[in-house]
Write an enzyme that holds these catalytic residues in place. Structure first.
Site, short mmCIF file in Angstrom:
data_model
loop_
_atom_site.label_atom_id
_atom_site.label_comp_id
_atom_site.label_asym_id
_atom_site.label_seq_id
_atom_site.Cartn_x
_atom_site.Cartn_y
_atom_site.Cartn_z
CE LYS A 1 3.45 -3.68 -2.48
NZ LYS A 1 2.66 -3.84 -1.25
CG HIS B 1 10.51 -2.54 1.44
ND1 HIS B 1 9.24 -2.02 1.39
CD2 HIS B 1 10.42 -3.71 2.13
CE1 HIS B 1 8.40 -2.85 2.00
NE2 HIS B 1 9.09 -3.89 2.46
CG ASP C 1 0.84 -6.62 -4.15
OD1 ASP C 1 1.15 -7.76 -3.75
OD2 ASP C 1 0.86 -5.61 -3.41
CB SER D 1 3.34 -8.97 -1.92
OG SER D 1 2.60 -7.85 -1.49
NE ARG E 1 -0.36 -13.44 0.15
CZ ARG E 1 0.67 -12.64 0.37
NH1 ARG E 1 0.88 -11.58 -0.40
NH2 ARG E 1 1.51 -12.88 1.36
#
Lengths: 431, 431
Positions: free
Chosen positions: B187, B82, B161, B183, B168
């Site tokens: 995932k 990521h 999420d 968050s 948010r």
């Protein structure tokens, strides 16, 4: 302007402008700003605070979110008195007729009780027929003609506050000083009062349990009043033990009437005279507290205060015969006396516990909208500092249900603490 | 358990239990807990923070709010990588085929670009036919048969999420470390990866602009991964200037393929080899970074990485001929070269400004759901530390619109700063 940017500013501890606060309150009131933004905003205020200027701006924006009463055509000055809530606090019912009898117009909108804390409207409804839903026109007319109104908030005053309060209640944002102060003051300002006396309670049976908290709230509200051009004064009074002897709706009205007739418990009497003196000074009818106190005492002595209360009850549709004959009030089925379990000095009569016990009896409501039983409650015979002998009467329980009586009696007994040593009485006022 | 009590606990800086967090997330997901309570909760977390344990509990609760993929029947281990997002960051497109070619199964779900930051899905869609909406079954089948999947999050992974992020975004609660970390990680965890490499960008073109912030986020996410039983490592890499030369969807894919073929800009090449080495170690295919790097280099040299990418494109319905012939990619109508306005050393190529200029061209999207133009973007010729002579090519603008070209060119030129003194090149990695 965007709501999220206003939230972010408060989140980052920046000062909001009057325009930003007005934008948020207006948007929230008309539904443009959704609840989820308002609750995030409330939490940011709760945790990061608001300056006195921001708090005053918030108060004015909420006051202007609905109708703002202009009573200047009716009377030269209108006084309102607000108590932050407590147990056995029937002060308004005595003080308002006293000052009105001294020629000071009173236009007061009260609330209902919730939890351990009683409400003036519930108490006044112990008198059959008494209406608490006057329209704006009725409010104005009665103020002009009788010089006294004691009703509920039936008009759409400060709708932003009602909406905001409902949201705060479920989002953990109730105990925020700026939000509490603005919520109280916006309704006073929208209600048209130009002289305001705030009776901020502190102690075990008050929302502000410590003196510093109560002092902070009081000075914040006085500051808001000043910035809004309202002559405002705040008193800090004790709410560790119940005020006076009676706790419960009809019982409290009877005690308030006794006081207007020259009787009543000494502490309650003293409390009322002190508050009335302040109200008369703020309302520009007395030049100082000594003169105010003398005027208040005189209104009792000459019967004019009682007469004013009678006029008030009649004007609002209540049965005025109750004022002169307290045997007419609905009484509880069972009245039981609890006796002192030991010798000693009373060191505590826990106000909140007594208030909660009265909810058990049905005198108060656990949640909004619950009905109340006007007849039930307590008469507290001994106060902090009093010496008692074992077996002496300590308090009376007035109940309509045997099981509730037993539970409430037990809880109220636990609220009493005893000491072998002398305990000084609690002060009535701190500042 | 009541939502308001959980909000109050966090408001009062108390530690929440796993059960309380689970209750809140589940209630919010199924609609029992309304948005206005969730936004107050988010603001309380934003301002009062969360402990590492709470953050991990929140992550797991959000991961479990929907389907959690179990890929253990398909492969022995699944790796995910990521990036926290940046400009010119096409790393996944090169690194994932490299490590898959080394026998490490890759099951990655990417996102789309938003604002100045690009997204892997948008880039891959420069190849006609490439599908990013694989079903769970297709995902599993391709992972088992090809050992590599690069798709979007089409399944209902961590629905809490998505719902929370939308809230948010409009309540000023985006920049909260525990909320950002949970968050991202929920995932990854729901996606079934058991080895995770996090490339946390820091600098002018990153969400974490300072090294301490990036370090905090990185260590928080590694901690979450550890507590969730996932082998997790984080790298801190530079995002002050764009990574590599290409910025823009097709341009970046072409550069990523060049790299797989042994070419590409030196900084991008080095970045990819370093990341790939870490991925191979975390994925237990290499015993240390040296071995991992050698394996990664070898996957380029023997053509197996490129072959793996070809297989990936074909498996997901893309036209594999694009992999071998970059002239097939859609090209912009206008390509213009911007020249250095003076002699000197490049001291800044402001990544965020270049990213924003690429949005002007149409390569990115200003808001969710906007279409992107795959052909447009920039090729950055000079990087920080490079010496340039006046009139030398500085960057190319690829545009489909003359007016946008002029605006983007101007903005990108302003993103370049020059110094008379020598400027050291920027590091690729900080830690």
């Amino acid at each position: 302007m965007r709501a999220v940017d206003i939230i972010i500013k408060k989140r980052d501890k920046q000062q909001l402008t009057a325009e930003e606060i007005e934008f948020f309150v207006r948007g929230f009131t008309n539904g443009d700003i959704p609840d989820y933004q308002a609750s995030a905003f409330a939490m940011a205020i709760m945790l990061n605070g608001m300056s006195p200027v921001e708090t005053a701006d918030l108060t004015l924006a909420m006051a202007r979110s609905g109708q703002v009463l202009d009573l200047s055509k009716e009377v030269d000055i209108v006084v309102d008195k607000h108590s932050s809530g407590g147990v056995g606090d029937k002060t308004s019912i005595s003080v308002m007729p006293m000052v009105a009898a001294c020629g000071l117009p009173v236009g007061k909108m009260s609330g209902r009780g919730l939890g351990f804390s009683g409400g003036t409207l519930d108490k006044l409804e112990s008198i059959p027929g008494y209406r608490v839903d006057l329209s704006t026109d009725e409010f104005k007319k009665q103020l002009r003609e009788k010089g006294i109104v004691l009703t509920g908030q039936s008009m759409d005053l400060a709708p932003a506050d009602g909406k905001m309060y409902a949201l705060r209640d479920v989002t953990g944002t109730v105990p925020s000083m700026p939000l509490i102060a603005s919520s109280i003051m916006c309704k006073k300002i929208a209600g048209g009062a130009n002289a305001i006396v705030l009776d901020v309670k502190t102690g075990l049976g008050a929302f502000m349990q410590t003196l510093p908290e109560a002092r902070e709230l009081a000075s914040l509200m006085v500051d808001i009043g000043r910035r809004a051009g309202r002559n405002t004064v705040a008193l800090l009074s004790d709410m560790n033990q119940p005020l006076g002897a009676a706790v419960g709706n009809a019982l409290e009205v009877i005690e308030a009437i006794d006081m207007l007739r020259g009787g009543g418990p000494a502490d309650y009497r003293e409390h009322c005279l002190h508050v009335a003196a302040h109200v008369l000074v703020v309302g520009q009818r007395a030049k100082d507290l000594n003169e105010g106190r003398a005027m208040a005492e005189n209104s009792i002595a000459d019967g004019s205060a009682l007469e004013k209360f009678r006029a008030l009850v009649a004007a609002q549709g209540g049965d005025a015969s109750y004022v002169d004959d307290n045997s007419r009030f609905e009484r509880a089925k069972y009245v039981e006396v609890a006796h002192a379990p030991r010798n000693g000095f009373i060191s505590q009569v826990h106000a909140r516990s007594v208030g909660e016990a009265s909810v058990v009896l049905g005198a108060g409501r656990a949640k909004k909208g619950d009905p109340v039983d006007h007849a039930v409650g307590f008469i507290i015979h001994k106060k902090v500092g009093d010496e008692v002998r074992e077996g002496e009467p300590l308090f009376e329980v007035h109940a309509n249900d045997r099981a509730k009586l037993a539970a409430a009696r037990k809880a109220a007994l636990s609220a009493h603490l005893f000491s072998d040593e002398f305990v000084p009485p609690l002060p009535l006022f701190y500042e």
